[in-house]
Design a protein around this motif. Structure first.
Motif, short mmCIF file in Angstrom:
data_model
loop_
_atom_site.label_atom_id
_atom_site.label_comp_id
_atom_site.label_asym_id
_atom_site.label_seq_id
_atom_site.Cartn_x
_atom_site.Cartn_y
_atom_site.Cartn_z
N ASP A 60 20.84 -9.07 -25.65
CA ASP A 60 21.52 -7.92 -26.35
C ASP A 60 20.53 -7.63 -27.55
OD1 ASP A 60 21.98 -10.03 -28.07
OD2 ASP A 60 24.30 -9.83 -27.67
N ASP A 61 19.56 -8.28 -27.68
CA ASP A 61 18.71 -7.78 -29.03
C ASP A 61 19.57 -7.85 -30.35
OD1 ASP A 61 16.65 -7.01 -30.18
OD2 ASP A 61 17.09 -4.91 -30.20
N ALA A 62 20.27 -9.00 -30.49
CA ALA A 62 21.34 -9.20 -31.66
C ALA A 62 22.34 -7.92 -31.94
CB ALA A 62 20.36 -9.73 -32.65
N TYR A 63 22.53 -7.38 -30.90
CA TYR A 63 23.52 -6.13 -31.08
C TYR A 63 24.72 -6.55 -32.06
CZ TYR A 63 26.55 -2.35 -30.01
OH TYR A 63 27.48 -1.10 -30.40
N PRO A 64 25.41 -7.66 -31.90
CA PRO A 64 26.54 -7.57 -32.71
C PRO A 64 26.11 -8.02 -34.08
CG PRO A 64 26.94 -8.94 -30.84
CD PRO A 64 25.39 -8.45 -30.77
N GLU A 65 25.11 -8.42 -34.54
CA GLU A 65 24.55 -8.70 -35.82
C GLU A 65 24.03 -7.43 -36.47
OE1 GLU A 65 23.85 -10.74 -33.33
OE2 GLU A 65 24.61 -12.68 -33.77
N LYS A 66 23.42 -6.52 -35.46
CA LYS A 66 22.98 -5.21 -36.15
C LYS A 66 24.17 -4.42 -36.34
CE LYS A 66 18.62 -5.55 -33.67
NZ LYS A 66 17.74 -4.82 -32.64
N ALA A 100 27.20 -5.28 -37.05
CA ALA A 100 27.97 -5.89 -38.33
C ALA A 100 27.15 -5.30 -39.66
CB ALA A 100 27.99 -7.22 -38.13
N ALA A 101 25.72 -5.44 -39.69
CA ALA A 101 25.06 -4.99 -40.86
C ALA A 101 25.25 -3.30 -40.98
CB ALA A 101 23.63 -5.28 -40.34
#
Length: 125
Positions: A24-30, A32-33
């Motif tokens: 997911d290419d760190a989608y949740p973290e992106k 959230a940012a």
């Protein structure tokens, strides 16, 4: 899966495909940012954004744009609440956004078809 579609061409050329790598290419973290530190515009390029993400971004004052390569996808992203639709024709080349498919629409016809299906600003790409 895209790798399966490439297999006949690879075999024809004597090439062995590697194992697909994804995520997911760190989608949740992106996301959230972006919610913690809003920006003026967020553009989704590959796939359709979900309604919750669009709503959360818009609540923070961020415009949401989404790239489409098919007329039905233009209607789908409008239903999800985006502010603008980025319409990308075949002229964009091999790394087009949107949803993977076998439909190939040139930009001008795609713009006309998208305009008939959605009442949002269109961005030609």
């Amino acid at each position: 899966m895209y790798a399966e579609r490439l297999t006949p061409q690879a075999e024809q050329r004597g090439v062995r495909l590697g194992e697909p790598v994804g995520g997911d290419d760190a989608y949740p973290e992106k996301l959230a940012a972006l919610l913690a530190d809003p920006v003026p515009v967020v553009s989704f390029v590959f796939g359709l954004p979900d309604r919750a993400a669009v709503a959360a971004l818009r609540e923070r004052g961020t415009e949401v744009w989404a790239t489409v390569t098919r007329p039905d996808a233009a209607a789908a992203v409008v239903e999800r609440g985006v502010d603008a639709v980025v319409v990308q024709g075949t002229e964009a080349g091999g790394h087009r956004g949107g949803i993977p498919d076998d439909d190939d629409y040139a930009l001008l016809p795609l713009l006309r078809l998208a305009a008939a299906r959605c009442a949002r600003p269109l961005v030609a790409a």
